[in-house]
Design a protein around this motif. Sequence first.
Motif, PDB file in Angstrom:
ATOM      1  N   ILE A 129       0.857  -1.186   0.000  1.00 12.00           N
ATOM      2  CA  ILE A 129       0.000   0.000   0.000  1.00 12.00           C
ATOM      3  C   ILE A 129       0.893   1.235   0.000  1.00 12.00           C
ATOM      4  O   ILE A 129       2.087   1.163   0.306  1.00 12.00           O
ATOM      5  CB  ILE A 129      -0.975   0.025   1.209  1.00 12.00           C
ATOM      6  CG1 ILE A 129      -0.216   0.047   2.543  1.00 12.00           C
ATOM      7  CG2 ILE A 129      -1.952  -1.142   1.142  1.00 12.00           C
ATOM      8  CD1 ILE A 129      -1.102   0.242   3.780  1.00 12.00           C
ATOM      9  N   HIS A 130       0.304   2.378  -0.334  1.00 13.15           N
ATOM     10  CA  HIS A 130       1.023   3.646  -0.242  1.00 13.15           C
ATOM     11  C   HIS A 130       1.011   4.095   1.217  1.00 13.15           C
ATOM     12  O   HIS A 130       0.034   3.848   1.941  1.00 13.15           O
ATOM     13  CB  HIS A 130       0.367   4.709  -1.121  1.00 13.15           C
ATOM     14  CG  HIS A 130       0.407   4.375  -2.576  1.00 13.15           C
ATOM     15  ND1 HIS A 130       1.565   4.344  -3.309  1.00 13.15           N
ATOM     16  CD2 HIS A 130      -0.589   4.024  -3.424  1.00 13.15           C
ATOM     17  CE1 HIS A 130       1.305   4.006  -4.546  1.00 13.15           C
ATOM     18  NE2 HIS A 130      -0.013   3.794  -4.652  1.00 13.15           N
ATOM     19  N   GLU A 132       0.296   6.784   2.609  1.00  8.73           N
ATOM     20  CA  GLU A 132      -0.887   7.584   2.970  1.00  8.73           C
ATOM     21  C   GLU A 132      -2.156   6.731   3.086  1.00  8.73           C
ATOM     22  O   GLU A 132      -3.181   7.204   3.582  1.00  8.73           O
ATOM     23  CB  GLU A 132      -1.100   8.737   1.973  1.00  8.73           C
ATOM     24  CG  GLU A 132      -1.347   8.311   0.549  1.00  8.73           C
ATOM     25  CD  GLU A 132      -0.080   8.091  -0.282  1.00  8.73           C
ATOM     26  OE1 GLU A 132      -0.229   7.920  -1.495  1.00  8.73           O
ATOM     27  OE2 GLU A 132       1.040   8.070   0.268  1.00  8.73           O
ATOM     28  N   GLU A 133      -2.091   5.464   2.671  1.00 10.50           N
ATOM     29  CA  GLU A 133      -3.234   4.559   2.805  1.00 10.50           C
ATOM     30  C   GLU A 133      -3.286   3.868   4.170  1.00 10.50           C
ATOM     31  O   GLU A 133      -4.271   3.193   4.478  1.00 10.50           O
ATOM     32  CB  GLU A 133      -3.202   3.485   1.711  1.00 10.50           C
ATOM     33  CG  GLU A 133      -3.396   4.018   0.320  1.00 10.50           C
ATOM     34  CD  GLU A 133      -3.289   2.926  -0.714  1.00 10.50           C
ATOM     35  OE1 GLU A 133      -4.335   2.530  -1.269  1.00 10.50           O
ATOM     36  OE2 GLU A 133      -2.153   2.451  -0.958  1.00 10.50           O
ATOM     37  N   ARG A 134      -2.244   4.036   4.964  1.00 10.14           N
ATOM     38  CA  ARG A 134      -2.259   3.414   6.295  1.00 10.14           C
ATOM     39  C   ARG A 134      -3.418   3.949   7.103  1.00 10.14           C
ATOM     40  O   ARG A 134      -3.667   5.145   7.132  1.00 10.14           O
ATOM     41  CB  ARG A 134      -0.958   3.691   7.043  1.00 10.14           C
ATOM     42  CG  ARG A 134       0.117   2.685   6.725  1.00 10.14           C
ATOM     43  CD  ARG A 134       1.220   2.715   7.738  1.00 10.14           C
ATOM     44  NE  ARG A 134       0.870   1.867   8.881  1.00 10.14           N
ATOM     45  CZ  ARG A 134       1.758   1.376   9.723  1.00 10.14           C
ATOM     46  NH1 ARG A 134       3.037   1.641   9.571  1.00 10.14           N
ATOM     47  NH2 ARG A 134       1.367   0.636  10.739  1.00 10.14           N
ATOM     48  N   ARG A 135      -4.126   3.044   7.766  1.00 17.06           N
ATOM     49  CA  ARG A 135      -5.228   3.446   8.644  1.00 17.06           C
ATOM     50  C   ARG A 135      -5.060   2.873  10.046  1.00 17.06           C
ATOM     51  O   ARG A 135      -5.809   3.216  10.941  1.00 17.06           O
ATOM     52  CB  ARG A 135      -6.567   3.047   8.034  1.00 17.06           C
ATOM     53  CG  ARG A 135      -6.738   1.577   7.824  1.00 17.06           C
ATOM     54  CD  ARG A 135      -8.133   1.246   7.295  1.00 17.06           C
ATOM     55  NE  ARG A 135      -8.261  -0.166   7.137  1.00 17.06           N
ATOM     56  CZ  ARG A 135      -8.231  -0.807   5.977  1.00 17.06           C
ATOM     57  NH1 ARG A 135      -8.121  -0.132   4.861  1.00 17.06           N
ATOM     58  NH2 ARG A 135      -8.339  -2.107   5.935  1.00 17.06           N
TER      59      ARG A 135
END
Length: 152
Positions: A129-130, A132-135
Amino acid sequence: MTARPPLPPFDEESARRKVQAAEDAWNTREPDRVALAYTPDCVWRNRDDFIVGRAAIIDFLARKWKQELDYALRKELWSFGGNRISVRFQYEWNDVAGRTWRSYGNELWQFDGHGLMSRREASINDVPIHPEERRILGPRPDEEYGNALPLR
């Protein structure tokens, strides 16, 4: 042997507590602490690794968290019955090269009468994942306990 409540047989509430306790422990990234939830002769299958015993679990987790940096995990109860619980989980991490990953998986757990896990089988897939996609950025805040995991 010291009991590790909740103890089987599990009902929905005790199974949810057991799952949350496991998530909380794994998010410490402390192999010695995590290993206390398992019997001394616990048997694991983790992906293609076959692991037996607490000492081997500790070694495995120490290696894992040296490679899976900034590891943060969420677990969700899938089903339960008697002395068994199944969960689905997602965790996110960065590798030593700086790439970001989300890992999706399922686990089957079996417990002894003292509430220690005697068997763990985990199937896991890693998806790049990128950043900034970390949640999942750290341990779950109390107000998010019980929230379902998204499919993606």
